[in-house]
Motif scaffolding. Structure first.
Motif, PDB file in Angstrom:
ATOM      1  N   LEU A 195      38.691  42.110  49.225  1.00 47.59           N
ATOM      2  CA  LEU A 195      37.679  41.634  48.282  1.00 47.59           C
ATOM      3  C   LEU A 195      37.710  42.404  46.971  1.00 47.59           C
ATOM      4  CD1 LEU A 195      34.859  41.146  50.910  1.00 47.59           C
ATOM      5  CD2 LEU A 195      35.944  39.331  49.574  1.00 47.59           C
ATOM      6  N   ILE A 196      38.005  43.695  47.029  1.00 46.23           N
ATOM      7  CA  ILE A 196      38.135  44.468  45.790  1.00 46.23           C
ATOM      8  C   ILE A 196      39.316  43.960  44.975  1.00 46.23           C
ATOM      9  CG2 ILE A 196      38.709  46.744  44.860  1.00 46.23           C
ATOM     10  CD1 ILE A 196      37.040  47.961  47.127  1.00 46.23           C
ATOM     11  N   LYS A 197      40.446  43.719  45.641  1.00 46.38           N
ATOM     12  CA  LYS A 197      41.613  43.189  44.934  1.00 46.38           C
ATOM     13  C   LYS A 197      41.318  41.810  44.353  1.00 46.38           C
ATOM     14  CE  LYS A 197      45.010  45.737  47.674  1.00 46.38           C
ATOM     15  NZ  LYS A 197      46.086  45.644  48.708  1.00 46.38           N
ATOM     16  N   ARG A 198      40.558  41.004  45.083  1.00 47.80           N
ATOM     17  CA  ARG A 198      40.203  39.673  44.579  1.00 47.80           C
ATOM     18  C   ARG A 198      39.314  39.779  43.347  1.00 47.80           C
ATOM     19  NH1 ARG A 198      38.479  35.703  49.087  1.00 47.80           N
ATOM     20  NH2 ARG A 198      36.329  36.463  48.891  1.00 47.80           N
ATOM     21  N   ARG A 199      38.345  40.703  43.368  1.00 49.51           N
ATOM     22  CA  ARG A 199      37.472  40.883  42.211  1.00 49.51           C
ATOM     23  C   ARG A 199      38.269  41.304  40.987  1.00 49.51           C
ATOM     24  NH1 ARG A 199      35.880  45.548  40.740  1.00 49.51           N
ATOM     25  NH2 ARG A 199      35.700  46.496  42.806  1.00 49.51           N
ATOM     26  N   ASP A 238      40.282  38.256  39.858  1.00 47.56           N
ATOM     27  CA  ASP A 238      39.409  37.264  39.235  1.00 47.56           C
ATOM     28  C   ASP A 238      38.986  37.720  37.839  1.00 47.56           C
ATOM     29  OD1 ASP A 238      39.601  35.692  41.481  1.00 47.56           O
ATOM     30  OD2 ASP A 238      37.609  36.190  42.267  1.00 47.56           O
ATOM     31  N   SER A 239      38.748  39.012  37.674  1.00 46.16           N
ATOM     32  CA  SER A 239      38.374  39.535  36.354  1.00 46.16           C
ATOM     33  C   SER A 239      39.512  39.369  35.356  1.00 46.16           C
ATOM     34  CB  SER A 239      37.975  41.015  36.465  1.00 46.16           C
ATOM     35  OG  SER A 239      36.782  41.166  37.199  1.00 46.16           O
ATOM     36  N   GLU A 240      40.730  39.608  35.792  1.00 47.07           N
ATOM     37  CA  GLU A 240      41.888  39.403  34.918  1.00 47.07           C
ATOM     38  C   GLU A 240      41.990  37.939  34.505  1.00 47.07           C
ATOM     39  OE1 GLU A 240      45.131  40.817  37.239  1.00 47.07           O
ATOM     40  OE2 GLU A 240      44.729  42.937  36.815  1.00 47.07           O
ATOM     41  N   THR A 241      41.769  37.041  35.443  1.00 47.16           N
ATOM     42  CA  THR A 241      41.833  35.610  35.138  1.00 47.16           C
ATOM     43  C   THR A 241      40.773  35.218  34.122  1.00 47.16           C
ATOM     44  OG1 THR A 241      42.706  35.101  37.336  1.00 47.16           O
ATOM     45  CG2 THR A 241      41.667  33.298  36.129  1.00 47.16           C
ATOM     46  N   VAL A 242      39.553  35.716  34.295  1.00 45.88           N
ATOM     47  CA  VAL A 242      38.473  35.397  33.363  1.00 45.88           C
ATOM     48  C   VAL A 242      38.791  35.918  31.974  1.00 45.88           C
ATOM     49  CG1 VAL A 242      36.074  35.941  32.779  1.00 45.88           C
ATOM     50  CG2 VAL A 242      36.649  35.144  35.071  1.00 45.88           C
ATOM     51  N   ARG A 243      39.322  37.139  31.884  1.00 44.87           N
ATOM     52  CA  ARG A 243      39.628  37.691  30.560  1.00 44.87           C
ATOM     53  C   ARG A 243      40.733  36.890  29.881  1.00 44.87           C
ATOM     54  NH1 ARG A 243      39.880  42.449  33.377  1.00 44.87           N
ATOM     55  NH2 ARG A 243      42.003  42.850  32.635  1.00 44.87           N
ATOM     56  N   PHE A 303      35.005  44.042  36.295  1.00 46.37           N
ATOM     57  CA  PHE A 303      33.767  43.342  36.659  1.00 46.37           C
ATOM     58  C   PHE A 303      33.462  42.251  35.636  1.00 46.37           C
ATOM     59  CE2 PHE A 303      33.690  47.341  38.812  1.00 46.37           C
ATOM     60  CZ  PHE A 303      33.112  47.074  40.035  1.00 46.37           C
ATOM     61  N   ALA A 304      34.533  41.623  35.145  1.00 46.17           N
ATOM     62  CA  ALA A 304      34.400  40.562  34.147  1.00 46.17           C
ATOM     63  C   ALA A 304      34.115  39.208  34.765  1.00 46.17           C
ATOM     64  CB  ALA A 304      35.681  40.481  33.298  1.00 46.17           C
ATOM     65  N   GLY A 305      34.236  39.093  36.084  1.00 48.12           N
ATOM     66  CA  GLY A 305      34.133  37.796  36.741  1.00 48.12           C
ATOM     67  C   GLY A 305      32.950  36.942  36.335  1.00 48.12           C
ATOM     68  N   PRO A 306      31.712  37.487  36.311  1.00 53.19           N
ATOM     69  CA  PRO A 306      30.557  36.652  35.962  1.00 53.19           C
ATOM     70  C   PRO A 306      30.476  36.251  34.495  1.00 53.19           C
ATOM     71  CG  PRO A 306      29.893  38.534  37.314  1.00 53.19           C
ATOM     72  CD  PRO A 306      31.299  38.785  36.858  1.00 53.19           C
ATOM     73  N   ALA A 307      31.314  36.822  33.641  1.00 53.33           N
ATOM     74  CA  ALA A 307      31.194  36.568  32.201  1.00 53.33           C
ATOM     75  C   ALA A 307      31.294  35.086  31.870  1.00 53.33           C
ATOM     76  CB  ALA A 307      32.275  37.352  31.439  1.00 53.33           C
ATOM     77  N   GLU A 308      32.210  34.395  32.511  1.00 53.34           N
ATOM     78  CA  GLU A 308      32.432  32.981  32.189  1.00 53.34           C
ATOM     79  C   GLU A 308      31.181  32.153  32.448  1.00 53.34           C
ATOM     80  OE1 GLU A 308      36.122  29.839  32.582  1.00 53.34           O
ATOM     81  OE2 GLU A 308      35.871  31.386  34.110  1.00 53.34           O
ATOM     82  N   MET A 309      30.490  32.429  33.541  1.00 52.29           N
ATOM     83  CA  MET A 309      29.265  31.688  33.855  1.00 52.29           C
ATOM     84  C   MET A 309      28.174  31.969  32.833  1.00 52.29           C
ATOM     85  SD  MET A 309      26.606  32.028  37.050  1.00 52.29           S
ATOM     86  CE  MET A 309      25.749  33.387  36.214  1.00 52.29           C
ATOM     87  N   GLU A 369      30.154  38.176  44.661  1.00 54.07           N
ATOM     88  CA  GLU A 369      30.980  37.074  44.168  1.00 54.07           C
ATOM     89  C   GLU A 369      30.120  35.866  43.790  1.00 54.07           C
ATOM     90  OE1 GLU A 369      35.360  37.671  46.154  1.00 54.07           O
ATOM     91  OE2 GLU A 369      33.971  36.325  47.190  1.00 54.07           O
ATOM     92  N   THR A 370      28.938  35.748  44.382  1.00 49.96           N
ATOM     93  CA  THR A 370      28.075  34.606  44.067  1.00 49.96           C
ATOM     94  C   THR A 370      27.399  34.747  42.713  1.00 49.96           C
ATOM     95  OG1 THR A 370      26.032  35.471  45.089  1.00 49.96           O
ATOM     96  CG2 THR A 370      27.601  34.367  46.540  1.00 49.96           C
ATOM     97  N   LEU A 371      27.480  35.933  42.090  1.00 49.55           N
ATOM     98  CA  LEU A 371      26.865  36.118  40.771  1.00 49.55           C
ATOM     99  C   LEU A 371      27.606  35.329  39.699  1.00 49.55           C
ATOM    100  CD1 LEU A 371      24.702  37.523  39.046  1.00 49.55           C
ATOM    101  CD2 LEU A 371      26.302  39.447  38.773  1.00 49.55           C
ATOM    102  N   GLY A 372      28.888  35.089  39.886  1.00 50.18           N
ATOM    103  CA  GLY A 372      29.655  34.347  38.900  1.00 50.18           C
ATOM    104  C   GLY A 372      29.640  32.844  39.111  1.00 50.18           C
ATOM    105  N   ASN A 373      28.874  32.378  40.077  1.00 51.09           N
ATOM    106  CA  ASN A 373      28.826  30.955  40.411  1.00 51.09           C
ATOM    107  C   ASN A 373      27.430  30.417  40.081  1.00 51.09           C
ATOM    108  OD1 ASN A 373      28.715  28.419  41.591  1.00 51.09           O
ATOM    109  ND2 ASN A 373      29.450  29.090  43.606  1.00 51.09           N
ATOM    110  N   PRO A 374      27.306  29.475  39.138  1.00 54.19           N
ATOM    111  CA  PRO A 374      25.975  28.978  38.775  1.00 54.19           C
ATOM    112  C   PRO A 374      25.254  28.298  39.923  1.00 54.19           C
ATOM    113  CG  PRO A 374      27.684  27.568  37.848  1.00 54.19           C
ATOM    114  CD  PRO A 374      28.378  28.777  38.402  1.00 54.19           C
TER     115      PRO A 374
END
Length: 299
Positions: A33-37, A40-45, A93-99, A273-278
């Motif tokens: 899960l840490i690797k996924r976070r 996911d942050s790299e993808t969002v950036r 910890f960029a994952g929620p930025a997109e939402m 992970e649910t913080l980045g999902n509206p």
């Protein structure tokens, strides 16, 4: 089965208390899960662009990432990352930025010291987080933010530090209005440091009675001026579940607005992970707290 030792806190012996403050003992998929976070942050950036990185204090680590929404002035969600007070980088910890940007809010993530690099002092970390929040409030208009729309969230050790900021005497300590934070989202945090001091975390945190008193948010609810969301998962350690339930209950007993969210079948690393999902448990709650919605697509 090893023989149970004498109780150290409640009915925990030392081994059980240490495990109750060690998420790896309850989350076998922690590393995944840490690797996924981080991924996911790299993808969002890549999708929304690198953040603006600015200094909020003189130390090299005292920098924060600003992900800007298209509109201005826009509300601001500041996220305090976790990592047991001893790890973590804002960029991961960029994952929620997109939402948040899609909903019309800025998303800000500060970096701050790792406790082992500052002599084990949690006071240093707490003061850095306060300084970061104060910087955002004072400089909001410079990046298109609304200083009267500042919200704060955090997870795990970041949930603790967010709760510390939420129970700060802003007027006395920094000469700012008591209500600079308009709402808080405390995810899987620790709010009474007494049992934490007794756990194995005391091998790298320099706990003393003054630190436990000053940085136990549950003891300072008279300073709380913002409605709270407190959240934890049913697959977290029993102590993290107890800490969040009892903190929410104490806030309610103090006559302050609070909502306890329990993520069924989520562990400590799955719930954020649910913080980045509206439409996720935390994303929906955070947007509602801020009075924001996302555009719904008709199918």
């Amino acid at each position: 089965m090893p023989e149970k030792g004498p109780p150290v806190f409640l009915d925990y012996d030392q081994a059980a208390l240490d495990a109750a403050y060690n998420q790896a003992a309850y989350a076998p998929n922690r590393e995944q899960l840490i690797k996924r976070r981080i991924g996911d942050s790299e993808t969002v950036r890549r999708r929304i662009g690198e953040p603006e990185r600015v200094a909020y204090g003189p130390a090299e680590i005292e920098r924060l990432d600003i992900y800007r929404a298209a509109r201005a002035p826009a509300p601001i969600f500041v996220f305090i990352h976790g990592g047991a007070w001893r790890s973590g980088h804002s960029k991961d910890f960029a994952g929620p930025a997109e939402m948040f940007l899609a909903a019309g809010a800025h998303y800000v993530v500060p970096d701050f010291a790792w406790v082992q690099d500052v002599g084990g002092s949690l006071m240093v970390l707490a003061n850095q987080v306060r300084s970061a929040v104060a910087w955002v409030y004072r400089n909001a208009t410079q990046f298109g933010g609304d200083p009267n729309g500042l919200y704060l969230g955090g997870q795990s050790s970041g949930g603790h530090l967010a709760a510390v900021a939420l129970t700060t005497d802003w007027q006395c300590d920094l000469g700012l209005p008591d209500d600079i934070i308009k709402g808080g989202v405390c995810i899987s945090g620790m709010y009474d440091l007494t049992p934490v001091q007794l756990s194995a975390r005391n091998t790298y945190v320099a706990f003393d009675d003054a630190t436990v008193e000053a940085l136990s948010p549950i003891r300072h609810l008279d300073r709380l001026h913002a409605p709270l969301i407190v959240a934890c998962g049913t697959c977290e350690t029993p102590e993290f579940q107890r800490q969040n339930r009892e903190f929410a209950a104490a806030v309610k007993a103090a006559g302050k607005p609070v909502q306890l969210l329990v993520g069924e079948n989520y562990n400590h690393f799955e719930l954020p992970e649910t913080l980045g999902n509206p439409y996720g448990l935390l994303g929906r709650a955070a947007l509602e707290l801020m009075g924001l919605t996302t555009h719904r697509r008709a199918f």
